[in-house]
Design a protein around this motif. Structure first.
Motif, PDB file in Angstrom:
ATOM      1  N   TYR A  69     -44.854 -51.695   5.567  1.00  0.00           N
ATOM      2  CA  TYR A  69     -44.663 -52.160   3.724  1.00  0.00           C
ATOM      3  C   TYR A  69     -43.101 -52.118   3.256  1.00  0.00           C
ATOM      4  O   TYR A  69     -43.028 -50.634   2.716  1.00  0.00           O
ATOM      5  N   ARG A  89     -55.067 -51.879  12.592  1.00  0.00           N
ATOM      6  CA  ARG A  89     -55.267 -52.262  12.004  1.00  0.00           C
ATOM      7  C   ARG A  89     -54.716 -53.596  12.830  1.00  0.00           C
ATOM      8  O   ARG A  89     -53.415 -53.349  13.231  1.00  0.00           O
ATOM      9  N   HIS A 104     -52.285 -58.939  10.368  1.00  0.00           N
ATOM     10  CA  HIS A 104     -52.612 -59.480   8.711  1.00  0.00           C
ATOM     11  C   HIS A 104     -52.079 -59.622   7.480  1.00  0.00           C
ATOM     12  O   HIS A 104     -50.992 -59.498   7.735  1.00  0.00           O
ATOM     13  N   HIS A 120     -51.906 -60.159   3.828  1.00  0.00           N
ATOM     14  CA  HIS A 120     -52.808 -59.673   2.415  1.00  0.00           C
ATOM     15  C   HIS A 120     -53.271 -61.302   1.025  1.00  0.00           C
ATOM     16  O   HIS A 120     -52.103 -61.397   0.780  1.00  0.00           O
TER      17      HIS A 120
HETATM   18 FE    FE Z   1     -51.974 -54.438   5.087  1.00  0.00          FE
END
Ligand code: FE
Ligand code: MBD
Length: 306
Positions: free
Chosen positions: A161, A216, A219, A221
């Motif tokens: 990120y 994870r 995905h 958000h």
């Molecule tokens: Fe995330």
């Protein structure tokens, strides 16, 4: 020591010693948590070394800014969602897009636009598929909501990120889109890859002890808010990922699984101004009207902002 002796000891040390103003809520919480800790030390017969190793662990996890990640990995954040669901059910709140965890990687202040945003900075366009995300924001009766604030953030091709990964440009893969007069929003971006905990980090250290992975699924958000509606914190998780139902953070939920459809039609590709096939996800959002009897969905927590 038995529970009564523990309770008396904690009260003597942390209540009877008060000489100044007391924050009753903090006192109640501290007394309870310290008593429960002492009880756990008794029940598990922890050695002094084990107790100090535990405190050192929290020191290290805090220094590494991984306590938010730990909360996700141990299921604390998902547990708070289940509690919020239960409180909503008790208050008679029904419907709307399900909530799921925020996670530790939101950054406030992303660029804002109406209807459409290009989220990626173009540096990975040749490396991973382009993804179009489209949806409509409505109320639970299907009435469109114009002017909803749709905040979207996701990872790059390495599961990283921007902001936390300083190799990415500012606000890469982070945008705020205001729904247009049809309640519609469109994001052009790159297909995210699932996140994995830093392998040498404090969270993965504990997960290793538990024999658990720290991955994870892919995905995206969302925070969605609009005047008169309850703020929604959610994500979609992408069908086909090996971790879809094996998420270390337990965020995948029924109603939050999205299918990325391959678009290979030349006319469709040209219409989007692209020169290669792309993926398409539809993610519609239903917001629930604000209601006095229901607990607030606003969560005050420390968040990065840039
Ligand atoms: Fe995330
Ligand atoms: C993530 O991207 C995330 O969404 C969560 C919950 C935890 C770690 C990384």
């Amino acid at each position: 020591m038995n529970r009564q002796e523990i309770n008396e000891l904690v009260k003597k040390m942390n209540v009877d010693t008060a000489t100044g103003d007391v924050d009753a809520r903090v006192q109640q919480v501290v007394v309870r948590l310290v008593s429960d800790l002492f009880q756990a030390i008794e029940d598990l017969d922890l050695s002094a070394t084990e107790v100090w190793k535990g405190l050192e662990y929290f020191t290290d996890a805090g220094k590494a800014n991984e306590l938010g990640l730990l909360a996700a990995g141990l299921g604390l954040e998902h547990y708070l969602d289940l509690r919020a669901d239960e409180a909503d059910a008790k208050a008679g709140v029904l419907g709307g897009t399900p909530r799921t965890i925020e996670g530790p990687l939101y950054v406030a202040g992303a660029p804002e636009s109406v209807g459409f945003a290009r989220m990626d900075d173009g540096t990975e366009t040749d490396k991973i598929p382009t993804l179009f995300i489209e949806g409509t924001v409505t109320d639970t009766d299907g009435n469109i909501i114009e002017g909803a604030k749709v905040e979207i953030w996701h990872a790059n091709s390495l599961g990283n990120y921007s902001f936390f990964d300083k190799s990415q440009s500012d606000f890469n893969l982070r945008r705020t889109i205001i729904s247009d007069q049809d309640g519609h929003y469109t994001a052009q971006t790159t297909l995210p890859v699932g996140y994995g905990c830093p392998p040498e980090g404090t969270t993965q250290f504990v997960l290793d002890k538990l024999g658990r992975h720290g991955n994870r699924p892919s995905h995206v958000h969302y925070f969605v808010s609009a005047p008169g509606y309850r703020k929604l914190t959610t994500q979609f998780n992408i069908e086909g990922d090996q971790y879809l139902w094996d998420d270390f953070a337990f965020a995948t939920r029924d109603g939050l699984v999205a299918t990325a459809i391959d678009i290979t039609d030349e006319a469709e590709i040209a219409r989007r101004g692209l020169n290669k096939a792309f993926k398409h996800i539809t993610f519609n959002i239903q917001l629930v009207k604000e209601q006095v009897q229901a607990p607030s969905t606003e969560v005050d927590r420390r968040r990065a902002s840039a």
